[in-house]
Every structure is written in structure tokens, then in C-alpha cells.
Design an enzyme around this catalytic site. Sequence first.
Site, PDB file in Angstrom:
ATOM      1  N   HIS A  75      -3.210  25.462  44.468  1.00 57.56           N
ATOM      2  CA  HIS A  75      -2.249  25.355  43.372  1.00 57.56           C
ATOM      3  C   HIS A  75      -0.997  26.185  43.671  1.00 57.56           C
ATOM      4  CE1 HIS A  75      -1.566  25.887  38.726  1.00 57.56           C
ATOM      5  NE2 HIS A  75      -0.618  25.186  39.292  1.00 57.56           N
ATOM      6  N   GLU A  78       0.895  24.485  46.334  1.00 56.21           N
ATOM      7  CA  GLU A  78       1.643  23.341  45.789  1.00 56.21           C
ATOM      8  C   GLU A  78       2.980  23.817  45.212  1.00 56.21           C
ATOM      9  OE1 GLU A  78       2.386  21.746  41.711  1.00 56.21           O
ATOM     10  OE2 GLU A  78       0.205  21.849  41.932  1.00 56.21           O
ATOM     11  N   HIS A  79       2.964  24.970  44.514  1.00 46.36           N
ATOM     12  CA  HIS A  79       4.218  25.516  43.979  1.00 46.36           C
ATOM     13  C   HIS A  79       5.134  26.013  45.106  1.00 46.36           C
ATOM     14  CE1 HIS A  79       3.651  26.160  39.455  1.00 46.36           C
ATOM     15  NE2 HIS A  79       2.556  25.539  39.817  1.00 46.36           N
ATOM     16  N   GLU A 176       0.574  30.541  34.131  1.00 44.43           N
ATOM     17  CA  GLU A 176       0.173  29.174  33.796  1.00 44.43           C
ATOM     18  C   GLU A 176      -1.342  29.111  33.581  1.00 44.43           C
ATOM     19  OE1 GLU A 176      -0.099  24.701  35.795  1.00 44.43           O
ATOM     20  OE2 GLU A 176       0.934  26.276  36.896  1.00 44.43           O
TER      21      GLU A 176
END
Length: 999
Positions: A75, A78-79, A176
Site C-alpha cells: 500500500h 502504491e502511494h 488512512e
Amino acid sequence: RIKLKGFLLATKSMNYQSVHRRHVVTAVPDLFLTSVKLSHDATGAQYLHAARDDSNNLFSVQFRTTPMDSTGVPHILEHTVLCGSQRFPCRDPFFKMLNRSLSTFMNAFTASDYTMYPFSTQNAKDFQNLLSVYLDAVFFPCLRELDFCQEGWRLEHETPTDPSSRLMFKGVVFNEMKGVFSDNESLYAQHLQNKLLPDHTYAVVSGGAPLDIPDLTWEQLKHFHATHYHPSNARFFTYGDLPLEQHLQQIEKEALSKFERTEPNTAVPPQAHWDKPRVDHVTCRPDALAPDPMKQNTLCMSYLLGDITDTFEAFTLSLLSSLMISGPNSPFYKALIEPEIGSDFSSSVGFDGSTRQASFTIGLQGMAEDNTETVKHIIAQTIDDIVATGFEEEQIEALLHKIEIQMKHQSTSFGLALASYIASCWNHDGDPVQLLKISENVSRFQQCLKENPRYLQDKVQHYFKDNTHRLTLTMSPDERFLEKQAEAEEQKLQEKIQNLSDADHKDIYEKGLQLLAVQSTTQDASCLPALKVSDIEPIIPYTPVQLGTAGGVPVQCCEQPTNGMVYFRAMCNLNSLPEDLKIYVPLFCSVITKLGCGELDYRQQAQRIELKTGGMSVSPQIIPDTDQLDLYEQGIMLSSSCLERNLPDMFQLWSDIFNSPHFDDEQRLRVLVMMSAQELSNGISYSGHMYAMTRAARTLAPSADLQETFSGMDQVKFMKRIAELTDLTSVLRKLPRIKRHLLNPENMRCAVNATPQKMSDAAGEVERFMGNIAANRKERKPVRPTVVERALDPQAGSSASRKLISEPHFKPCQMKTSFQLPFNVNFVSECVRTVPFSHADYASLCILARMMTAKFLHGEIREKGGAYGGGARMGGGGLFSFYSYRDPNSTQTLSAFRGGVEWARAGKFTQQDIDEAKLSVFSAVDAPVAPSDKGLGRFLNGITDEMKQRHRERLFAVTNKNLTDVAGRYLGVGQQTCGVAILGPENESIRKDPSWVVK
């Protein structure tokens, strides 16, 4: 065969099987497409192209990412890959491209076992630009340490410039995931997967568990990229009407030619099958808005099923799952929902084909702890009953009808839907083309039923009754849940701090300053490709509509290629409805199609709707006027669709709802009320920014006040109160009163979208429908005296009109509201009353909102502040709104909003910034519209093509001077009335400040 830059392409007619069986062209007539499946000689990369007559072209690349810990490495990667790459080294090309392109979609997703990067656009040049940026991002990212710190996690001083302020964890993904883990539904779903599939990658949190994220190092991130983001571990998908050859050449040249084949070790082994069922328990935060505070438990049973790469078996099991749980005729609905043991099915219920082995989950949310054994017993009993009696013929027919409609309905994001639909199966080397052959699967399913009438019952026996791989997971609220989370985070923080040397402390302070400096310098984005404003079409395509009447009711007909479907909508105003009944309107809308009508009880009605339509729904509508802020239309919209052959049946259902709806079943109403209240309560942690914006706006315009009543926190609290009533007879009695005012042909207008061949049939059916419901027609006095009429067709001079409500005495006022809820993040909003759609300054405010978001607020609220998102938007009702989403800060964000206004007033932006904002606004204005929705804007709010064109020309014309001018005139302090709202955890400083209303 022709060799095409390293790709092998089979170029014979359909279904040509070459020696390389994996290079296959297949026609898929069900979905009007032709698929081309390829594999790359040199690297083994896999490729699927879906050629279809659709200009909204899509690209997606996905990698199989199988983490073995919960640090959130896929994750955070991905950012971080989207924060700059070799050819495009500027910071954050992803967010910058949002404003340099006319994309219809741009995003990236981290699933449990793959990471996907899709975009779509209708412009061929834009497609090439975005493809270059995406390919470079995933294969050649910079992965700078500071970007990892910003996006993933870092230790930093609360105020980075003050080394004496306390150290804390910061980072976009860190915040998040804290937001995700304070959402009870996400939390439960996460635990369910981790515990049902405990042997491999599914046992960890791919998005990252907040307490594990700080264990990830920058080195580990780079290593994960090197081992997973390689063509040999990649699957490329393209869709649309652009030529495949060009895509292949560009992908070869810019990415694949630079790699050799590797053997990625990313496959997910099958989960070992348990020989006996397991039981587990988790806790969650209490829900302040639960319909019944004593009933906040969840219980589900989850069953491990077969491998999803067996596409037909997976198809069968997903159908079986629908038959078991969908709608009031399904066995589990009857057994679990109707006895009112819980408020609704748990949101994890149903078939889940997102992991290598699928699973099926059944269970309830909103139940009392002492019903645990009852629910377990009911589930076992219901499975026995299904094995014994199976399903009714008509239920299966209704389900297959639903599939037929889903294939026929033309959506605007079909490419994206396909990419998501095939992602999991293809990720585990299943055949994606098999998945697309839906009719073939349906025929085979029908054949299996014919050969063995017990086909489905045998599946239930095998997968549910005899299956020992079953998990029973319960969840209960813990009053101290958020406190415990905060304590655990504090402990983790102290562990990190204790190990720091003086040099480390100095390093943290310096890195914090360094990051702040990078975040605060204006970025040179000139390395990125961009469309120009001159690439935007100057004139909109015209949508012809015919205006007529049926039985004295205005009807708008719009001929469209709807692929054999008919779409019907009707708008009914609620001007004569007594004020005390207004807050009941959303409830009325949600139940009116679910209580039974005419000869049908609610079960039979649900079955008819499934068998004969694509769904029937009613929703509240508040439509602000395009010329005056204190003028609006209030009403409800009926909408439904059907296959052409079922037109008479669909209108018969509507006639029965108008003429003889059932309002006598208190128990049925209670079930629907509980579900509704639960859904509202669950939605707040997802849509907190919407609730904050709605509340901030409420005192600024009459339409906004009504919006709060219908869809704001007022409505959530009202539904909670209704759900707490022990007897709903008083509510039941109000429904026929509301119905008399709302379902009245006197204040109604209709719209039909159908093919040219079928339009006269459809119009005839509408005419007959009007004849059938004429008895409900009655002139009633409006409750609010000032009604303004707007002609439906200004050119034609016919008498048909929309009747708007005016509130000439409305006085906007300032108000600051804080909702203190058991969350660990905030949703912050400020709204300002500005000008309506037709005003000359409206276009400038639209451009200003986009520019302020991209060039100022994104940096302040997300990059520096650590919120998941934030920005500004200009609303059709003349309200300019600022918002933040899942935000660790509260009042600090309000200062960021003010800072944005000052930034704009000072004119700290360039012509390039304005052009980018224009591109961004136009990509929304020109987003594709489905055939079913063409002409809908005109029907609802009277915005004609001419008005759209005028707005378009104003957008093109916006200048630097316009922007500084409107920023000062409307958004400057004290210029206009504004409202503020915050949803979030308890806040001492707000509680002590008398200017805030605390809820």
C-alpha cells in the site's frame, strides 16, 4: 502470425488457436467486444486487450503483491511509486497529472494480493501521455526517502519547526489506515479474511495495520518493489476503440524492452483445509448512532469454497450465494432478517471471490450478545432447509433476468468494471476471457439444473453442510476501544523514542524541516506531458429531446442506443406536503417500493420487480434554481428500467404503487427501518466529509437547510429515534398521508430514454399508466405561499412548468457546529454563500475551487497535514465548500482553508496553473454520460444545452484577474456568510469556545 515488437499476435478470424495457445482472439458477443490475449516473448508479461466501440479507453497494469507482514508495504509502495519517476522526477506526478489531462478516471488500488494502476480517457493524445507517466511510475520510480516518509510513516515533531514540541507518528497511509481501522465494517471484514485464510498472505493486512506500519523501513520498501514490480509478475489490460498496435509499441519501447525475464516467487498456495470449524472473537468501537445501543454485536459464519480459477464453479457459487441471501424471498432473509434479531446482514455477507479460494459469509450485525446461540442455530437450520427443499423456479428465473439486464445496461465506466471483474481470477492465472463469456456460463448452469434438479442442493450440501473449514467470528463493542488503540500507539511511539540517540533526535528534526521545505517549494512540473486548453472541444455535442404530454402530464423523450432497455423517471414535487411530514420523506422513499402493492404482498412484489425490471427506486430531490439562491424545487424522483419486452409489467407495478400501496404491515416496516438506520450509521465514517459539508451549509440557503433535513446528521438522528420506537404504528399512519401529497399526477413530469424503434411503444405505455393513476390527481394548496413557475420548454411556449418554492424572507446566518463522535480522525468543512449557476462569476469560482485544491490545499491538508484528502468545490446551489477527509487535525485545517483564500487573493499562481485547473474542470464537465442518463440534467434542473454551452464559454474565458477578484469578493473574511462544521473526536479547545455549538 506477425511479430509485433516482442509480442506475438494471432491475426486469424475469431477463436484462432495458434501453436502458442495463449495468443488467442475471441469474440465475446454478450458484451459487444473482441478480446485479444497475448504473452510477451522476452519477459512473460501477460496482456489482455478488449476491443469495443467505446471511446472511454482504459489502461491498467496489475502486479501480484503478496506481503507476508502487516507493515502495509504494498500500500505504501502504491502511494510512493506515484511520487516521481526517472523520466518524470518532479514530486507527485500522479496528482499533477489530474490537472494536465482530461482523464475520466485515474487511481491506484491495493488489494489483498495484487496492486492495480488504472486510468481512462476519451482523448488519444491524453492516453499516450498518461500511459507514459504510469509505465514510468510503476517500473522506474524514484522511491525517494522523503516521499516514503510523507506517504508511509515518519517520526516528527508535532510542530516540525519546534524541536521542543512532542514527537508523533505522521504519514498519509498511517492516518488512512487509522481511519479504516476505526470503521467497524472494514475492521470486521479484515479480521474475517485474516482468520479464515491464516496460512499465507491473507493472514496479514495488505493495507497496513497502524501499529505495524512504523516497523517498515525504506530499504524493505525498495526491496519489495524490485521483487514484485517486474514485467514477469505483471498483467496489462487495455480496453476501448484505440488501436492495440500503438499500445503494444509504446509499452514495449518505454518499459518492457528494458527487462529480462525473472521467475517471480509471488504465487499464493492453496490454504490447507481445516478438519474442524474454528471460533474467534474481536472487539470494535461502540457506535454512538446505533439504532439500539444494546444491540451492537456482529456474528458471521464464513465458509471456505473452491478455487476462483475454476471460473464456472465460481460463477455457480456466486449465483447460489445470491439465491440464499438476496431479497425478501431468499431463505436467509426470511430466517435471519425478518425475526428482527439484528438490524441487517453484516456487510461482509455473501460470496467473496477476491482471494484465491472464494468464501461465503452469512450473519448479522446490530444483534444482542445473548442471541449468539440462536443465530448459530438458525444458520445451521436454514442450510438444512435449503438442502431439503432447494429454490423456487421463479427465484432462479429472476436471478438470470438480473444478469441479462446487467449485460445490456451500458455504463460509462465499462472498461474499469471489466478490469476489476477479471483482476482476481487473472491474478491467480485463471483465464480472464472465460469470465467474460457470461451467456455460455448461464447456459451451462441451466443445463446442469436440467440434468440434475438437485444440482444446487448438492452444492449446498458439499460447500456448507459438510464443510469443516468454517469460521464463526463474533464482534462486540468495547467502550475503551479507541482509548486502547491510542494507548497502544503511544506505547509503540515510546518504544521507538527510547531507542533514539541524540544524533537520531537531531536527524528527525532536520528531516522534518527538510520535508517541510520540499513540501513548501513550488514544484517545476514542466517535465510532465500535458494537454492544452486548445485540446478541449469548444462546443458540446447536442442531445435532442422531444417534449410532449401524456394524460396531461409533461413527458420528455430522449432517443438513445440503450441496447434494448427502457429507462423511466418521474419527478413529483412535494409543495403541498405539511411541514411536520418533511423529515419522513427519505424513509417514505426507501420503503414505498418494498411494502407490497395491489394484489402483491411485499415478497411477491420484490419477486416481480426482480423478474420484470432492472430495479425500481424512489429518492428525495432538492434542485436549486439556476438563477436565484433562495429558490429551489423539492420533490421525489421515481426511477426504473426494464427490457423492452417487460414495459407493460413495469408500468403495472408503478400503477399499483400509486393506486394501492400497502401500509398495514408494522413488522415489515420495522425491518426496513432498522436496516435504514444501520446503513446511515455505518456510512458516517466513509462519508464524514459529506455530512460536514451538508451541516456547514445548512444556514446559508433554504435548499441547503432542506438538504440537512433529508440527508444530513439531522436525518441520521431522526432515523435512530424512529428505530428506537417500540411501536411504529404512528409512523405507519403517516405514510398514506405522505403518499397522497407525493404520488399525485397533478405535480408530476416524466422522462423516457429508449431506442428510436421502441420510443412510441414506451410513450404509449406512459399514456396508459397516466390513465391508470388519474384517480390520484388532485389540486392541493402549496404549504409555502411563494411558488415560482419555470417553463419546461422556454422556446415552445407550452404551459408545462416546474413549480419552485421561493423563500424571499430567508436570512443566511453564520454557524459553527461540532459533532463529537467516537472516531480517531476528523472531517472538517467550511461553506460560503456565493452565486447561482447562471451568474457570470460562477465559472470563475469553479476554476478557483479546482486550482486552490491542486495548488494549495492538497499540499497543506494532505502533504503537510497528513489527512487522506482535502480541497474545495463549487456547488450547483451557489455554495462554495472547503472540506477535509480522515484528517488528524481539526481547527488547524480551518486555518488552511483561510490560507487558501489569502493565497488566491494574493494572485500567487501562474497562467499554467489556471490552464491546468481548466483541464481538470473540463474533464468533469465532459465526463461521459450513459445513454440511460442523457437528457437527465435538462429534465431535472432545466439546464438546456444552450445554458451548458454558455457556461462552457465562460469557463474558457476565466482570467487571472477574475480569480483574484472572486476570491476577494466572495471568500474574503466578512464578505459573505459562511458556516463551519467538524465531525470528529472530542475536542477540548472547541468545547471551551462559546462560538461553537457542540453536539
